[in-house]
Design a protein around this motif. Structure first.
Motif, short mmCIF file in Angstrom:
data_model
loop_
_atom_site.label_atom_id
_atom_site.label_comp_id
_atom_site.label_asym_id
_atom_site.label_seq_id
_atom_site.Cartn_x
_atom_site.Cartn_y
_atom_site.Cartn_z
N ALA A 19 0.86 -1.18 0.00
CA ALA A 19 0.00 0.00 0.00
C ALA A 19 0.89 1.23 0.00
N GLU A 20 0.80 2.00 -1.04
CA GLU A 20 1.61 3.20 -1.13
C GLU A 20 1.10 4.22 -0.11
N PRO A 21 2.00 4.89 0.60
CA PRO A 21 1.57 5.90 1.57
C PRO A 21 0.76 7.00 0.88
N ASP A 22 -0.17 7.61 1.64
CA ASP A 22 -0.97 8.70 1.06
C ASP A 22 -0.08 9.93 0.83
N ALA A 23 -0.61 10.91 0.15
CA ALA A 23 0.18 12.08 -0.26
C ALA A 23 0.81 12.81 0.93
N ALA A 24 0.06 12.94 2.02
CA ALA A 24 0.61 13.64 3.19
C ALA A 24 1.78 12.87 3.78
N ARG A 25 1.63 11.53 3.87
CA ARG A 25 2.72 10.72 4.42
C ARG A 25 3.93 10.72 3.48
N GLN A 26 3.67 10.71 2.16
CA GLN A 26 4.78 10.77 1.20
C GLN A 26 5.59 12.05 1.42
N LYS A 27 4.90 13.15 1.67
CA LYS A 27 5.60 14.42 1.92
C LYS A 27 6.47 14.31 3.17
N GLU A 28 5.91 13.69 4.22
CA GLU A 28 6.69 13.49 5.46
C GLU A 28 7.90 12.59 5.20
N LEU A 29 7.70 11.55 4.41
CA LEU A 29 8.79 10.62 4.14
C LEU A 29 9.91 11.29 3.33
N LEU A 30 9.52 12.13 2.38
CA LEU A 30 10.55 12.83 1.60
C LEU A 30 11.31 13.83 2.48
N TYR A 31 10.61 14.44 3.44
CA TYR A 31 11.28 15.33 4.39
C TYR A 31 12.28 14.52 5.22
N LEU A 32 11.84 13.35 5.71
CA LEU A 32 12.71 12.47 6.47
C LEU A 32 13.92 12.06 5.63
N LEU A 33 13.68 11.73 4.38
CA LEU A 33 14.77 11.32 3.49
C LEU A 33 15.81 12.42 3.37
N LYS A 34 15.34 13.63 3.16
CA LYS A 34 16.27 14.74 2.98
C LYS A 34 17.02 15.06 4.27
N HIS A 35 16.29 15.15 5.37
CA HIS A 35 16.90 15.66 6.60
C HIS A 35 17.52 14.57 7.47
N ASP A 36 16.84 13.47 7.66
CA ASP A 36 17.38 12.42 8.52
C ASP A 36 18.41 11.55 7.79
N CYS A 37 18.04 11.07 6.62
CA CYS A 37 19.00 10.27 5.84
C CYS A 37 20.16 11.15 5.41
N GLY A 38 19.82 12.38 5.01
CA GLY A 38 20.83 13.31 4.53
C GLY A 38 21.84 13.70 5.59
N SER A 39 21.47 13.61 6.88
CA SER A 39 22.41 13.99 7.92
C SER A 39 23.62 13.06 7.94
N CYS A 40 23.48 11.84 7.51
CA CYS A 40 24.62 10.91 7.42
C CYS A 40 25.09 10.68 5.99
N HIS A 41 24.15 10.61 5.06
CA HIS A 41 24.49 10.28 3.68
C HIS A 41 24.76 11.53 2.84
N GLY A 42 24.74 12.69 3.49
CA GLY A 42 24.98 13.95 2.79
C GLY A 42 23.65 14.55 2.35
N MET A 43 23.54 15.86 2.45
CA MET A 43 22.28 16.54 2.13
C MET A 43 21.91 16.38 0.66
N THR A 44 22.89 16.08 -0.19
CA THR A 44 22.60 15.80 -1.60
C THR A 44 22.68 14.29 -1.87
N LEU A 45 22.80 13.51 -0.80
CA LEU A 45 22.87 12.05 -0.84
C LEU A 45 24.07 11.52 -1.62
N LYS A 46 25.11 12.36 -1.72
CA LYS A 46 26.33 11.94 -2.42
C LYS A 46 27.33 11.28 -1.49
N GLY A 47 26.92 11.08 -0.24
CA GLY A 47 27.79 10.40 0.71
C GLY A 47 28.28 11.34 1.79
N GLY A 48 28.68 10.78 2.88
CA GLY A 48 29.18 11.51 4.04
C GLY A 48 29.64 10.44 5.02
#
Length: 104
Positions: A19-48
């Motif tokens: 079940a694909e997350p609804d639009a609101a949850r997708q927005k939250e997940l993309l925020y998480l991806l950028k900020h939480d994942c990005g804090s270790c993997h780099g804000m542009t996801l190029k590594g860190g």
């Protein structure tokens, strides 16, 4: 025994594969991806601290491997398990977003 197998097949057929997350949850997940994942993997996801999460790098890994890394973390590394905060369907959405180049 035969009836139990038939009931089991009906239950499996009635259960959505994912079940694909609804639009609101997708927005939250993309925020998480950028900020939480990005804090270790780099804000542009190029590594860190963590490895790059670029589509060309991830193309070498299967979805189930990426899901396991997201949900269960990577023991012995700084990668935490996200299972307490993400469902498998949400993790799969993130894998898809990463494969598309994902921060938008």
């Amino acid at each position: 025994m035969r009836n139990a197998a038939a009931v089991g097949m009906l239950l499996l057929a009635a259960t959505p594969a994912s079940a694909e997350p609804d639009a609101a949850r997708q927005k939250e997940l993309l925020y998480l991806l950028k900020h939480d994942c990005g804090s270790c993997h780099g804000m542009t996801l190029k590594g860190g601290l963590g490895a790059p999460l670029l589509p060309e790098i991830l193309a070498q890994r299967r979805d189930d491997e990426l899901l396991a890394s997201i949900l269960d973390g990577m023991p012995g590394t700084a990668m935490p398990p996200w299972r307490p905060l993400l469902s498998p369907d949400e993790a799969l959405f993130l894998v898809g977003a990463l494969r598309r180049g994902g921060l938008e």
